[in-house]
Design a protein around this motif. Structure first.
Motif, PDB file in Angstrom:
ATOM      1  N   GLY A   1     -41.064  41.525   6.254  1.00 47.03           N
ATOM      2  CA  GLY A   1     -41.388  41.185   7.447  1.00 47.03           C
ATOM      3  C   GLY A   1     -42.643  41.627   7.737  1.00 47.03           C
ATOM      4  N   ARG A   2     -43.063  41.732   9.049  1.00 43.00           N
ATOM      5  CA  ARG A   2     -44.369  42.126   9.499  1.00 43.00           C
ATOM      6  C   ARG A   2     -43.878  43.744   9.973  1.00 43.00           C
ATOM      7  NH1 ARG A   2     -43.672  38.324  13.345  1.00 43.00           N
ATOM      8  NH2 ARG A   2     -43.137  39.888  15.093  1.00 43.00           N
ATOM      9  N   SER A   3     -42.760  44.232  10.032  1.00 43.86           N
ATOM     10  CA  SER A   3     -42.488  45.616  10.427  1.00 43.86           C
ATOM     11  C   SER A   3     -41.489  46.284   9.393  1.00 43.86           C
ATOM     12  CB  SER A   3     -42.154  45.956  11.761  1.00 43.86           C
ATOM     13  OG  SER A   3     -40.961  45.175  11.806  1.00 43.86           O
ATOM     14  N   LEU A   4     -40.832  45.344   8.398  1.00 46.01           N
ATOM     15  CA  LEU A   4     -39.986  46.102   7.296  1.00 46.01           C
ATOM     16  C   LEU A   4     -39.841  45.347   6.188  1.00 46.01           C
ATOM     17  CD1 LEU A   4     -36.702  46.556   9.847  1.00 46.01           C
ATOM     18  CD2 LEU A   4     -38.333  48.268   9.063  1.00 46.01           C
ATOM     19  N   SER A   5     -39.672  46.020   5.102  1.00 45.50           N
ATOM     20  CA  SER A   5     -39.348  45.530   3.853  1.00 45.50           C
ATOM     21  C   SER A   5     -38.145  46.204   3.288  1.00 45.50           C
ATOM     22  CB  SER A   5     -40.470  46.102   2.998  1.00 45.50           C
ATOM     23  OG  SER A   5     -40.459  45.753   1.527  1.00 45.50           O
ATOM     24  N   VAL A   6     -37.162  45.278   2.749  1.00 45.65           N
ATOM     25  CA  VAL A   6     -35.862  45.605   2.411  1.00 45.65           C
ATOM     26  C   VAL A   6     -35.897  45.333   0.719  1.00 45.65           C
ATOM     27  CG1 VAL A   6     -33.267  45.188   2.290  1.00 45.65           C
ATOM     28  CG2 VAL A   6     -34.735  44.971   4.433  1.00 45.65           C
ATOM     29  N   THR A   7     -35.657  46.429  -0.059  1.00 44.77           N
ATOM     30  CA  THR A   7     -35.699  46.249  -1.521  1.00 44.77           C
ATOM     31  C   THR A   7     -34.126  46.569  -2.265  1.00 44.77           C
ATOM     32  OG1 THR A   7     -38.033  46.583  -1.314  1.00 44.77           O
ATOM     33  CG2 THR A   7     -37.238  47.000  -3.612  1.00 44.77           C
ATOM     34  N   ASP A   8     -33.955  45.801  -3.154  1.00 45.58           N
ATOM     35  CA  ASP A   8     -32.869  46.127  -3.949  1.00 45.58           C
ATOM     36  C   ASP A   8     -33.356  46.783  -5.244  1.00 45.58           C
ATOM     37  OD1 ASP A   8     -29.751  45.679  -4.277  1.00 45.58           O
ATOM     38  OD2 ASP A   8     -30.722  44.798  -5.995  1.00 45.58           O
ATOM     39  N   VAL A   9     -32.701  47.815  -5.755  1.00 46.88           N
ATOM     40  CA  VAL A   9     -33.071  48.460  -7.019  1.00 46.88           C
ATOM     41  C   VAL A   9     -31.769  48.597  -7.884  1.00 46.88           C
ATOM     42  CG1 VAL A   9     -34.373  50.504  -7.873  1.00 46.88           C
ATOM     43  CG2 VAL A   9     -34.862  49.589  -5.878  1.00 46.88           C
ATOM     44  N   LEU A  10     -31.881  48.351  -9.282  1.00 47.35           N
ATOM     45  CA  LEU A  10     -30.987  48.697 -10.109  1.00 47.35           C
ATOM     46  C   LEU A  10     -31.672  49.741 -11.007  1.00 47.35           C
ATOM     47  CD1 LEU A  10     -29.174  45.374 -10.897  1.00 47.35           C
ATOM     48  CD2 LEU A  10     -28.118  47.364  -9.914  1.00 47.35           C
ATOM     49  N   LEU A  11     -30.863  50.731 -11.279  1.00 39.72           N
ATOM     50  CA  LEU A  11     -31.419  51.854 -12.448  1.00 39.72           C
ATOM     51  C   LEU A  11     -30.600  51.492 -13.903  1.00 39.72           C
ATOM     52  CD1 LEU A  11     -31.668  54.802 -10.256  1.00 39.72           C
ATOM     53  CD2 LEU A  11     -33.517  53.019 -10.745  1.00 39.72           C
ATOM     54  N   PHE A  12     -31.354  51.851 -14.845  1.00 37.30           N
ATOM     55  CA  PHE A  12     -30.708  51.612 -16.093  1.00 37.30           C
ATOM     56  C   PHE A  12     -31.188  52.477 -17.260  1.00 37.30           C
ATOM     57  CE2 PHE A  12     -30.994  47.154 -14.258  1.00 37.30           C
ATOM     58  CZ  PHE A  12     -29.824  46.572 -14.698  1.00 37.30           C
ATOM     59  N   SER A  13     -30.248  52.905 -17.809  1.00 33.16           N
ATOM     60  CA  SER A  13     -30.893  53.733 -19.276  1.00 33.16           C
ATOM     61  C   SER A  13     -31.305  52.785 -20.114  1.00 33.16           C
ATOM     62  CB  SER A  13     -29.689  54.633 -19.909  1.00 33.16           C
ATOM     63  OG  SER A  13     -29.208  55.456 -19.309  1.00 33.16           O
TER      64      SER A  13
END
Length: 140
Positions: A108-120
Motif C-alpha cells: 500500500g501507500r504506507s505499509l508493505s506485508v511480506t511472507d518469508v519462508l526459510l529453507f536449508s
C-alpha cells in the motif's frame, strides 16, 4: 507490480545503506513474483551445536522483506520494520546456506506485508516462517 530496482542495483543499494551486513547475504532471484535471498554460511552465524542461530535466520527474513519491498517502491532507505512474527520449525542443516523465499502479499501507500519462508539449501522443508510488515515513509 513492476520492479523499480533490479537485483544488481539492489545489492549495491544494500552495500550503501547497510554496510554492516556486507558479505552476509546474496540475491539469487528478484522478480515481480519472488525474491530468493541467501544467508552466506559463516562461522559467525552458528550457535553451539553447529547450527545456524535464530538471530541469523531472523536477520535473513528481515533483510529479505526489506529488499522485496524496496524493489517495488524504489530507494526509500527509511522504510522500517513495524512488525515481525517468526516461527522456527526445524533445525537448519549444518554447513549449508539458508535461503529465504519472500513474497510481498500487500503493498500500500504506507505499509508493505511480506511472507518469508526459510529453507536449508537443497532441502524442500522450511526451517522457519516469518511474516513482516514494513512502514513506508510518506511521499514528500
Amino acid at each position: 507490480m513492476a520492479l523499480k530496482i533490479e537485483a544488481e542495483e539492489m545489492a549495491a543499494f544494500l552495500e550503501e545503506v547497510f554496510p554492516q551486513v556486507r558479505g552476509m547475504f546474496a540475491i539469487d532471484r528478484l522478480d515481480e513474483e519472488l525474491l530468493v535471498m541467501r544467508l552466506l554460511g559463516d562461522e559467525r552465524h552458528l550457535r553451539p551445536g553447529g547450527t545456524v542461530s535464530g538471530p541469523a535466520m531472523f536477520s535473513l527474513a528481515d533483510v529479505a522483506a526489506y529488499v522485496a519491498t524496496m524493489a517495488r517502491i524504489g530507494r526509500q532507505a527509511l522504510t522500517v520494520t513495524t512488525h515481525c512474527s517468526i516461527d522456527f520449525m526445524r533445525k537448519p542443516a549444518a554447513g549449508r546456506d539458508v535461503l529465504a523465499e519472500a513474497r510481498v502479499l500487500k503493498l500500500g501507500r504506507s505499509l508493505s506485508v511480506t511472507d518469508v519462508l526459510l529453507f536449508s539449501e537443497g532441502s524442500p522443508e522450511p526451517v522457519a516462517h516469518a511474516s513482516l510488515t514494513y512502514a513506508i515513509p510518506p511521499a514528500r
